[in-house]
Design a protein around this motif. Structure first.
Motif, PDB file in Angstrom:
ATOM      1  N   ALA A 195       0.829  -1.205   0.000  1.00 36.25           N
ATOM      2  CA  ALA A 195       0.000   0.000   0.000  1.00 36.25           C
ATOM      3  C   ALA A 195       0.865   1.258   0.000  1.00 36.25           C
ATOM      4  O   ALA A 195       0.553   2.244  -0.686  1.00 36.25           O
ATOM      5  CB  ALA A 195      -0.929  -0.004   1.217  1.00 36.25           C
ATOM      6  N   MET A 196       1.975   1.231   0.757  1.00 39.73           N
ATOM      7  CA  MET A 196       2.874   2.381   0.779  1.00 39.73           C
ATOM      8  C   MET A 196       3.520   2.608  -0.581  1.00 39.73           C
ATOM      9  O   MET A 196       3.665   3.750  -1.034  1.00 39.73           O
ATOM     10  CB  MET A 196       3.940   2.178   1.850  1.00 39.73           C
TER      11      MET A 196
ATOM     12  N   GLY B 290       2.985   5.798  -2.728  1.00 46.79           N
ATOM     13  CA  GLY B 290       4.187   6.549  -3.060  1.00 46.79           C
ATOM     14  C   GLY B 290       4.325   6.795  -4.549  1.00 46.79           C
ATOM     15  O   GLY B 290       4.785   7.853  -4.976  1.00 46.79           O
ATOM     16  N   HIS B 291       3.925   5.814  -5.357  1.00 43.80           N
ATOM     17  CA  HIS B 291       3.966   6.001  -6.811  1.00 43.80           C
ATOM     18  C   HIS B 291       3.026   7.129  -7.247  1.00 43.80           C
ATOM     19  O   HIS B 291       3.394   7.981  -8.065  1.00 43.80           O
ATOM     20  CB  HIS B 291       3.576   4.704  -7.524  1.00 43.80           C
ATOM     21  N   ILE B 292       1.818   7.118  -6.696  1.00 44.12           N
ATOM     22  CA  ILE B 292       0.835   8.128  -7.095  1.00 44.12           C
ATOM     23  C   ILE B 292       1.289   9.523  -6.695  1.00 44.12           C
ATOM     24  O   ILE B 292       1.296  10.465  -7.501  1.00 44.12           O
ATOM     25  CB  ILE B 292      -0.535   7.807  -6.469  1.00 44.12           C
ATOM     26  N   VAL B 293       1.717   9.656  -5.423  1.00 39.14           N
ATOM     27  CA  VAL B 293       2.110  10.980  -4.929  1.00 39.14           C
ATOM     28  C   VAL B 293       3.475  11.385  -5.485  1.00 39.14           C
ATOM     29  O   VAL B 293       3.674  12.519  -5.928  1.00 39.14           O
ATOM     30  CB  VAL B 293       2.129  10.983  -3.389  1.00 39.14           C
ATOM     31  N   GLY B 294       4.423  10.441  -5.460  1.00 38.06           N
ATOM     32  CA  GLY B 294       5.783  10.767  -5.861  1.00 38.06           C
ATOM     33  C   GLY B 294       5.915  11.139  -7.327  1.00 38.06           C
ATOM     34  O   GLY B 294       6.595  12.108  -7.670  1.00 38.06           O
ATOM     35  N   ILE B 295       5.244  10.388  -8.195  1.00 38.10           N
ATOM     36  CA  ILE B 295       5.343  10.689  -9.625  1.00 38.10           C
ATOM     37  C   ILE B 295       4.582  11.967  -9.964  1.00 38.10           C
ATOM     38  O   ILE B 295       5.039  12.788 -10.760  1.00 38.10           O
ATOM     39  CB  ILE B 295       4.836   9.502 -10.459  1.00 38.10           C
ATOM     40  N   SER B 296       3.417  12.153  -9.339  1.00 40.17           N
ATOM     41  CA  SER B 296       2.630  13.351  -9.646  1.00 40.17           C
ATOM     42  C   SER B 296       3.336  14.624  -9.204  1.00 40.17           C
ATOM     43  O   SER B 296       3.176  15.683  -9.821  1.00 40.17           O
ATOM     44  CB  SER B 296       1.255  13.269  -8.991  1.00 40.17           C
ATOM     45  N   SER B 297       4.134  14.533  -8.119  1.00 43.76           N
ATOM     46  CA  SER B 297       4.842  15.721  -7.626  1.00 43.76           C
ATOM     47  C   SER B 297       6.328  15.689  -7.952  1.00 43.76           C
ATOM     48  O   SER B 297       7.082  16.553  -7.507  1.00 43.76           O
ATOM     49  CB  SER B 297       4.668  15.832  -6.102  1.00 43.76           C
ATOM     50  N   VAL B 298       6.772  14.685  -8.702  1.00 45.27           N
ATOM     51  CA  VAL B 298       8.180  14.500  -9.088  1.00 45.27           C
ATOM     52  C   VAL B 298       9.086  14.479  -7.858  1.00 45.27           C
ATOM     53  O   VAL B 298      10.182  15.035  -7.863  1.00 45.27           O
ATOM     54  CB  VAL B 298       8.631  15.597 -10.081  1.00 45.27           C
ATOM     55  N   GLY B 299       8.611  13.841  -6.781  1.00 40.36           N
ATOM     56  CA  GLY B 299       9.426  13.691  -5.579  1.00 40.36           C
ATOM     57  C   GLY B 299       9.486  14.914  -4.689  1.00 40.36           C
ATOM     58  O   GLY B 299      10.226  14.915  -3.695  1.00 40.36           O
ATOM     59  N   LEU B 300       8.716  15.951  -4.987  1.00 39.05           N
ATOM     60  CA  LEU B 300       8.773  17.194  -4.202  1.00 39.05           C
ATOM     61  C   LEU B 300       7.587  17.326  -3.249  1.00 39.05           C
ATOM     62  O   LEU B 300       7.290  18.426  -2.779  1.00 39.05           O
ATOM     63  CB  LEU B 300       8.806  18.402  -5.150  1.00 39.05           C
TER      64      LEU B 300
ATOM     65  N   ALA C 163      15.365  13.357  -1.254  1.00 37.92           N
ATOM     66  CA  ALA C 163      16.076  12.337  -0.476  1.00 37.92           C
ATOM     67  C   ALA C 163      15.106  11.527   0.377  1.00 37.92           C
ATOM     68  O   ALA C 163      15.209  10.291   0.456  1.00 37.92           O
ATOM     69  CB  ALA C 163      17.141  13.002   0.397  1.00 37.92           C
ATOM     70  N   LEU C 164      14.147  12.207   1.019  1.00 35.18           N
ATOM     71  CA  LEU C 164      13.185  11.506   1.873  1.00 35.18           C
ATOM     72  C   LEU C 164      12.267  10.622   1.039  1.00 35.18           C
ATOM     73  O   LEU C 164      11.939   9.497   1.435  1.00 35.18           O
ATOM     74  CB  LEU C 164      12.366  12.523   2.669  1.00 35.18           C
ATOM     75  N   SER C 165      11.858  11.112  -0.128  1.00 36.98           N
ATOM     76  CA  SER C 165      11.019  10.313  -1.018  1.00 36.98           C
ATOM     77  C   SER C 165      11.752   9.055  -1.471  1.00 36.98           C
ATOM     78  O   SER C 165      11.181   7.954  -1.482  1.00 36.98           O
ATOM     79  CB  SER C 165      10.613  11.157  -2.231  1.00 36.98           C
ATOM     80  N   ALA C 166      13.032   9.210  -1.820  1.00 36.77           N
ATOM     81  CA  ALA C 166      13.821   8.056  -2.249  1.00 36.77           C
ATOM     82  C   ALA C 166      14.017   7.070  -1.102  1.00 36.77           C
ATOM     83  O   ALA C 166      13.936   5.849  -1.296  1.00 36.77           O
ATOM     84  CB  ALA C 166      15.173   8.521  -2.777  1.00 36.77           C
ATOM     85  N   LEU C 167      14.261   7.593   0.113  1.00 36.41           N
ATOM     86  CA  LEU C 167      14.464   6.719   1.276  1.00 36.41           C
ATOM     87  C   LEU C 167      13.215   5.912   1.579  1.00 36.41           C
ATOM     88  O   LEU C 167      13.280   4.691   1.782  1.00 36.41           O
ATOM     89  CB  LEU C 167      14.865   7.558   2.487  1.00 36.41           C
ATOM     90  N   MET C 168      12.061   6.579   1.606  1.00 38.21           N
ATOM     91  CA  MET C 168      10.816   5.880   1.921  1.00 38.21           C
ATOM     92  C   MET C 168      10.459   4.877   0.835  1.00 38.21           C
ATOM     93  O   MET C 168      10.037   3.748   1.123  1.00 38.21           O
ATOM     94  CB  MET C 168       9.688   6.894   2.110  1.00 38.21           C
ATOM     95  N   GLY C 169      10.647   5.270  -0.432  1.00 37.63           N
ATOM     96  CA  GLY C 169      10.326   4.359  -1.520  1.00 37.63           C
ATOM     97  C   GLY C 169      11.219   3.135  -1.534  1.00 37.63           C
ATOM     98  O   GLY C 169      10.746   2.006  -1.700  1.00 37.63           O
TER      99      GLY C 169
ATOM    100  N   SER D 124      12.069  -5.191 -10.543  1.00 41.00           N
ATOM    101  CA  SER D 124      12.317  -4.207 -11.600  1.00 41.00           C
ATOM    102  C   SER D 124      12.186  -2.787 -11.074  1.00 41.00           C
ATOM    103  O   SER D 124      12.932  -1.890 -11.485  1.00 41.00           O
ATOM    104  CB  SER D 124      11.359  -4.446 -12.775  1.00 41.00           C
ATOM    105  N   GLY D 125      11.256  -2.561 -10.134  1.00 40.64           N
ATOM    106  CA  GLY D 125      11.129  -1.238  -9.539  1.00 40.64           C
ATOM    107  C   GLY D 125      12.334  -0.870  -8.705  1.00 40.64           C
ATOM    108  O   GLY D 125      12.850   0.263  -8.787  1.00 40.64           O
ATOM    109  N   LEU D 126      12.815  -1.806  -7.894  1.00 43.84           N
ATOM    110  CA  LEU D 126      14.015  -1.546  -7.086  1.00 43.84           C
ATOM    111  C   LEU D 126      15.243  -1.379  -7.971  1.00 43.84           C
ATOM    112  O   LEU D 126      16.166  -0.634  -7.627  1.00 43.84           O
ATOM    113  CB  LEU D 126      14.230  -2.685  -6.091  1.00 43.84           C
ATOM    114  N   HIS D 127      15.257  -2.070  -9.102  1.00 51.67           N
ATOM    115  CA  HIS D 127      16.379  -1.932 -10.024  1.00 51.67           C
ATOM    116  C   HIS D 127      16.501  -0.493 -10.514  1.00 51.67           C
ATOM    117  O   HIS D 127      17.611   0.049 -10.649  1.00 51.67           O
ATOM    118  CB  HIS D 127      16.178  -2.885 -11.210  1.00 51.67           C
ATOM    119  N   MET D 128      15.362   0.148 -10.755  1.00 50.66           N
ATOM    120  CA  MET D 128      15.394   1.543 -11.182  1.00 50.66           C
ATOM    121  C   MET D 128      15.889   2.461 -10.070  1.00 50.66           C
ATOM    122  O   MET D 128      16.557   3.463 -10.325  1.00 50.66           O
ATOM    123  CB  MET D 128      13.995   1.982 -11.635  1.00 50.66           C
ATOM    124  N   ARG D 129      15.552   2.130  -8.828  1.00 48.28           N
ATOM    125  CA  ARG D 129      15.922   2.994  -7.703  1.00 48.28           C
ATOM    126  C   ARG D 129      17.356   2.800  -7.240  1.00 48.28           C
ATOM    127  O   ARG D 129      18.013   3.748  -6.830  1.00 48.28           O
ATOM    128  CB  ARG D 129      14.991   2.728  -6.508  1.00 48.28           C
ATOM    129  N   MET D 130      17.841   1.564  -7.300  1.00 50.38           N
ATOM    130  CA  MET D 130      19.081   1.238  -6.608  1.00 50.38           C
ATOM    131  C   MET D 130      20.273   1.027  -7.527  1.00 50.38           C
ATOM    132  O   MET D 130      21.336   0.639  -7.077  1.00 50.38           O
ATOM    133  CB  MET D 130      18.859  -0.011  -5.741  1.00 50.38           C
TER     134      MET D 130
END
Length: 262
Positions: free
Chosen positions: A82-83, A87-97, A111-117, A162-168
């Motif tokens: 659920a998180m 996070g995808h809905i909020v993070g992508i719509s606001s570009v992490g801001l 940084a906080l968005s990346a940490l939580m995601g 695949s999602g973590l691959h993009m992040r990490m």
């Protein structure tokens, strides 16, 4: 191929998902109830019903009472899933801001968005691996599992990996391009999908899951809402009215309530 994956397949997947969910929920709601299924002690008021339904859906007390090891990993899996979705809905719509609304700087918000995601994704990955291990290592669970159970877990695992691959990794994923692409899909003005193979793979798997969801065991969360609303219904009042011709009663129940057959 990219045209189909990026500009046609999402609409096919969304259409199958919507129609499939309408069919699945409609099937549940049309199923006759031969007798009240309320679990005692029954909630009296509407607020009591809401509390019981939400408590079961959010905390899984029935699983806690039967298997606390399963409860821990199942609860972690559902919460982090659920998180991640939120996070995808909020993070992508606001570009992490999004956290700038709380007074953080743009750098701190990113940084906080990346940490939580990332942390949510890692916990979700660990929970899925443990649940998959339980299906292969515990004899009773293995005996009750069928190929669909393994496919469900492996499909979600592929999406998470695949999602973590993009992040990490060092891959440069353009959030602005992804935001513009998803905005075009939602506004029915699709634009070419960003040419980043990891995003294309991730997005394709998500659409496969969306299309498969209504016909899989993964729909159990929606089914739980329907089930809990039945189990938390107001208690029946006895004596009940005589309804020998009630179409919702099983034949044996109609015979019992109507006395001797004439």
């Amino acid at each position: 191929m990219l045209f189909f994956i990026g500009q046609v397949f999402p609409y096919i997947a969304a259409g199958i998902f919507i129609l499939g969910m309408i069919w699945r929920v409609g099937t549940w709601l049309k199923a006759p109830l031969p007798f009240p299924l309320t679990l005692l002690p029954a909630p009296i008021t509407s607020s009591d019903r809401v509390r019981r339904i939400c408590g079961e859906l959010l905390l899984f007390p029935s699983i806690w009472r039967s298997d606390r090891g399963l409860w821990l990993w199942a609860w972690l899996m559902h919460v982090t899933l659920a998180m991640v979705l939120g996070g995808h809905i909020v993070g992508i719509s606001s570009v992490g801001l999004q956290f700038t609304e709380l007074g953080f700087t743009a750098e701190q918000s990113l940084a906080l968005s990346a940490l939580m995601g990332t942390s949510s994704g890692v916990i979700l990955l660990a929970a899925l691996i443990v649940l998959l291990y339980r299906r292969t290592a515990i004899p009773e669970v293995k005996r009750l599992s069928d190929p669909a159970d393994y496919f469900d877990l492996l499909l979600i695992l592929a999406i998470v990996v695949s999602g973590l691959h993009m992040r990490m990794t060092s891959l440069d994923v353009d959030l602005l391009a992804i935001r513009a692409y998803l905005g075009g899909i939602l506004s029915f003005h699709p634009i070419p999908i960003p040419h980043q193979w990891i995003f294309v793979s991730h997005f394709f798997l998500v659409n496969v899951l969306l299309m498969y969801f209504p016909f899989s065991k993964l729909v159990h969360f929606v089914g739980s809402m329907v089930n809990q609303s039945i189990l938390a219904a107001p208690p029946p009042v006895y004596p009940t009215p005589h309804k020998a011709n009630n179409p919702n009663l099983l034949p044996s129940a109609r015979l019992w309530k109507g006395g001797n057959a004439q």
